[in-house]
Write a protein that holds these residues in place. Sequence first.
Motif, mmCIF file in Angstrom:
data_model
loop_
_atom_site.group_PDB
_atom_site.id
_atom_site.type_symbol
_atom_site.label_atom_id
_atom_site.label_comp_id
_atom_site.label_asym_id
_atom_site.label_seq_id
_atom_site.Cartn_x
_atom_site.Cartn_y
_atom_site.Cartn_z
ATOM 1 N N GLY A 29 39.531 -30.753 65.323
ATOM 2 C CA GLY A 29 40.178 -29.445 65.332
ATOM 3 C C GLY A 29 39.566 -28.427 66.278
ATOM 4 N N TRP A 30 38.630 -28.870 67.104
ATOM 5 C CA TRP A 30 37.995 -27.969 68.082
ATOM 6 C C TRP A 30 39.059 -27.219 68.895
ATOM 7 C CZ3 TRP A 30 32.652 -27.426 69.581
ATOM 8 C CH2 TRP A 30 32.443 -26.765 70.782
ATOM 9 N N ALA A 31 40.131 -27.910 69.271
ATOM 10 C CA ALA A 31 41.152 -27.302 70.132
ATOM 11 C C ALA A 31 41.934 -26.207 69.415
ATOM 12 C CB ALA A 31 42.109 -28.377 70.646
ATOM 13 N N ARG A 32 41.845 -26.132 68.081
ATOM 14 C CA ARG A 32 42.485 -25.014 67.357
ATOM 15 C C ARG A 32 41.650 -23.748 67.468
ATOM 16 N NH1 ARG A 32 44.921 -26.421 61.599
ATOM 17 N NH2 ARG A 32 45.731 -24.333 61.990
ATOM 18 N N LEU A 33 40.415 -23.904 67.933
ATOM 19 C CA LEU A 33 39.505 -22.767 68.071
ATOM 20 C C LEU A 33 39.305 -22.344 69.517
ATOM 21 C CD1 LEU A 33 36.887 -24.297 65.640
ATOM 22 C CD2 LEU A 33 38.349 -22.327 65.121
ATOM 23 N N MET A 34 39.317 -23.338 70.422
ATOM 24 C CA MET A 34 39.003 -23.057 71.818
ATOM 25 C C MET A 34 39.771 -23.993 72.744
ATOM 26 S SD MET A 34 34.845 -22.843 71.526
ATOM 27 C CE MET A 34 34.722 -23.903 70.080
ATOM 28 N N GLU A 84 44.814 -16.103 63.751
ATOM 29 C CA GLU A 84 45.156 -17.009 62.652
ATOM 30 C C GLU A 84 44.048 -16.973 61.601
ATOM 31 O OE1 GLU A 84 45.758 -21.757 61.790
ATOM 32 O OE2 GLU A 84 45.557 -21.084 63.863
ATOM 33 N N LYS A 85 44.358 -16.465 60.431
ATOM 34 C CA LYS A 85 43.312 -16.172 59.447
ATOM 35 C C LYS A 85 42.916 -17.381 58.604
ATOM 36 C CE LYS A 85 43.135 -11.923 60.681
ATOM 37 N NZ LYS A 85 42.100 -11.570 61.669
ATOM 38 N N ASN A 86 43.847 -18.303 58.395
ATOM 39 C CA ASN A 86 43.573 -19.385 57.459
ATOM 40 C C ASN A 86 43.150 -20.682 58.141
ATOM 41 O OD1 ASN A 86 44.261 -17.756 55.251
ATOM 42 N ND2 ASN A 86 46.444 -18.134 55.631
ATOM 43 N N GLY A 87 43.894 -21.043 59.194
ATOM 44 C CA GLY A 87 43.656 -22.344 59.815
ATOM 45 C C GLY A 87 42.324 -22.446 60.529
ATOM 46 N N ARG A 88 41.862 -21.333 61.109
ATOM 47 C CA ARG A 88 40.645 -21.422 61.913
ATOM 48 C C ARG A 88 39.413 -21.756 61.074
ATOM 49 N NH1 ARG A 88 38.954 -17.338 64.492
ATOM 50 N NH2 ARG A 88 38.396 -18.208 66.500
ATOM 51 N N PRO A 89 39.217 -21.084 59.928
ATOM 52 C CA PRO A 89 38.052 -21.483 59.118
ATOM 53 C C PRO A 89 38.125 -22.941 58.681
ATOM 54 C CG PRO A 89 38.842 -19.323 58.435
ATOM 55 C CD PRO A 89 39.869 -19.871 59.390
ATOM 56 N N ARG A 90 39.327 -23.422 58.376
ATOM 57 C CA ARG A 90 39.450 -24.839 57.990
ATOM 58 C C ARG A 90 39.086 -25.734 59.162
ATOM 59 N NH1 ARG A 90 44.064 -23.347 55.050
ATOM 60 N NH2 ARG A 90 45.467 -24.045 56.713
ATOM 61 N N VAL A 132 35.086 -29.175 62.144
ATOM 62 C CA VAL A 132 34.265 -29.288 63.358
ATOM 63 C C VAL A 132 32.783 -29.266 62.991
ATOM 64 C CG1 VAL A 132 33.556 -28.039 65.439
ATOM 65 C CG2 VAL A 132 35.995 -28.368 64.946
ATOM 66 N N ALA A 133 32.421 -28.398 62.041
ATOM 67 C CA ALA A 133 31.008 -28.288 61.632
ATOM 68 C C ALA A 133 30.518 -29.596 61.025
ATOM 69 C CB ALA A 133 30.840 -27.125 60.649
ATOM 70 N N ASP A 134 31.394 -30.287 60.278
ATOM 71 C CA ASP A 134 31.004 -31.583 59.726
ATOM 72 C C ASP A 134 30.687 -32.574 60.843
ATOM 73 O OD1 ASP A 134 31.265 -30.710 57.140
ATOM 74 O OD2 ASP A 134 33.275 -31.562 56.834
ATOM 75 N N VAL A 135 31.530 -32.562 61.881
ATOM 76 C CA VAL A 135 31.283 -33.475 63.008
ATOM 77 C C VAL A 135 29.984 -33.096 63.711
ATOM 78 C CG1 VAL A 135 32.135 -34.249 65.262
ATOM 79 C CG2 VAL A 135 33.720 -34.019 63.344
#
Lengths: 236, 101
Positions: free
Chosen positions: A105-110, A30-36, A41-44
């Motif tokens: 959104g961690w669960a969208r990555l792992m 998934e090219k778009n959703g993961r960076p978002r 997640v990085a903000d948290v």
Amino acid sequence: MTVEPTDVFGRDTSGRCAVLFLAQMVNVSEKNGRPRAWADVADVLAALVEDSWALSTRAMAGADFATQPVAYATGGSSDVDIVGMFEAPSISAALAGICALEAAGWARLMDTEWLLGPREFWPVGTSDSAADWGLIALWEWNDAWCAASIDERRRYDAECDVAFHADLANGIAISGRHRMDWVGRWHHLAVWEAPSPEVINAAMNAHEHVADFRFTLSRHYLGKRGLLQNILAVQV
Amino acid sequence: MTEHLWIHYARPRPRWYEAAASDRNVLESAWVEVAAASQSRGASLVGRWNVRGQSDFSTAEVWTFRDVNDVLTHWNSLVAAGYPEWFATTNTLGSPLPTSP
């Protein structure tokens, strides 16, 4: 199952809490959703640092002032892709932080198994920037340890300390020991950082030589240290 | 009030089967006291079940606790009373579901 300090490991009662994640990457194509998702997640994660979280074992040990999240890529050597260890100021903060990361959104990555538990031994050793391999060790006392006398356990600790002294002399840093059995099967957690897999293998052989595994059942993960966003390949 | 779920699985270690009934009684009395102390702080033991036929363990207990720190206090008290040296265990902690925005 009392906690007795050893020659190498000193007792810690700070209440700080390990947050271990065992994760498989998901949505890799998934090219778009993961960076978002990563940006949220990085903000948290940045907010957690403000709340006295450490996002690497070096930060936990006070050896590194970097605040970016660190993890270990297993490279397919186990049933998980990524293992990482953060540390929260308390178990309540750990639970709240995990919820915030999942909500962001961690669960969208792992897909992640989270384990948490209070620190009982201080970190030991100093890893430098070349020590970029991790050994993540979960272990439990076995039936033989439970049936052993206090004197037998102390002799065993002293024998293991011989191997731990050698580990430190070989440039290995150890995150101390955290107690995990209240939320799972494994009694303890430690993350080692070492210069190479060969150093880790030699260390394991040395621990076998002093019969470390006579009294334990262990699960070990080997991984290459890196920034979490690099391992996830979600540069934003 | 938010509550935390705690599921506790256990199976006897070999030494438990070999222990004298009188020794077992002393140990079990201490563990019952730990449970009572937790209940006096607001924890609730929902029930205890046999799971030997469908898990790696023998029994399962389901608890709720008012605070996650009470879970750790409960477990530390059991550890201090020797419990995990007689029983192999695994535990699952559950947090309240997130509320909808």
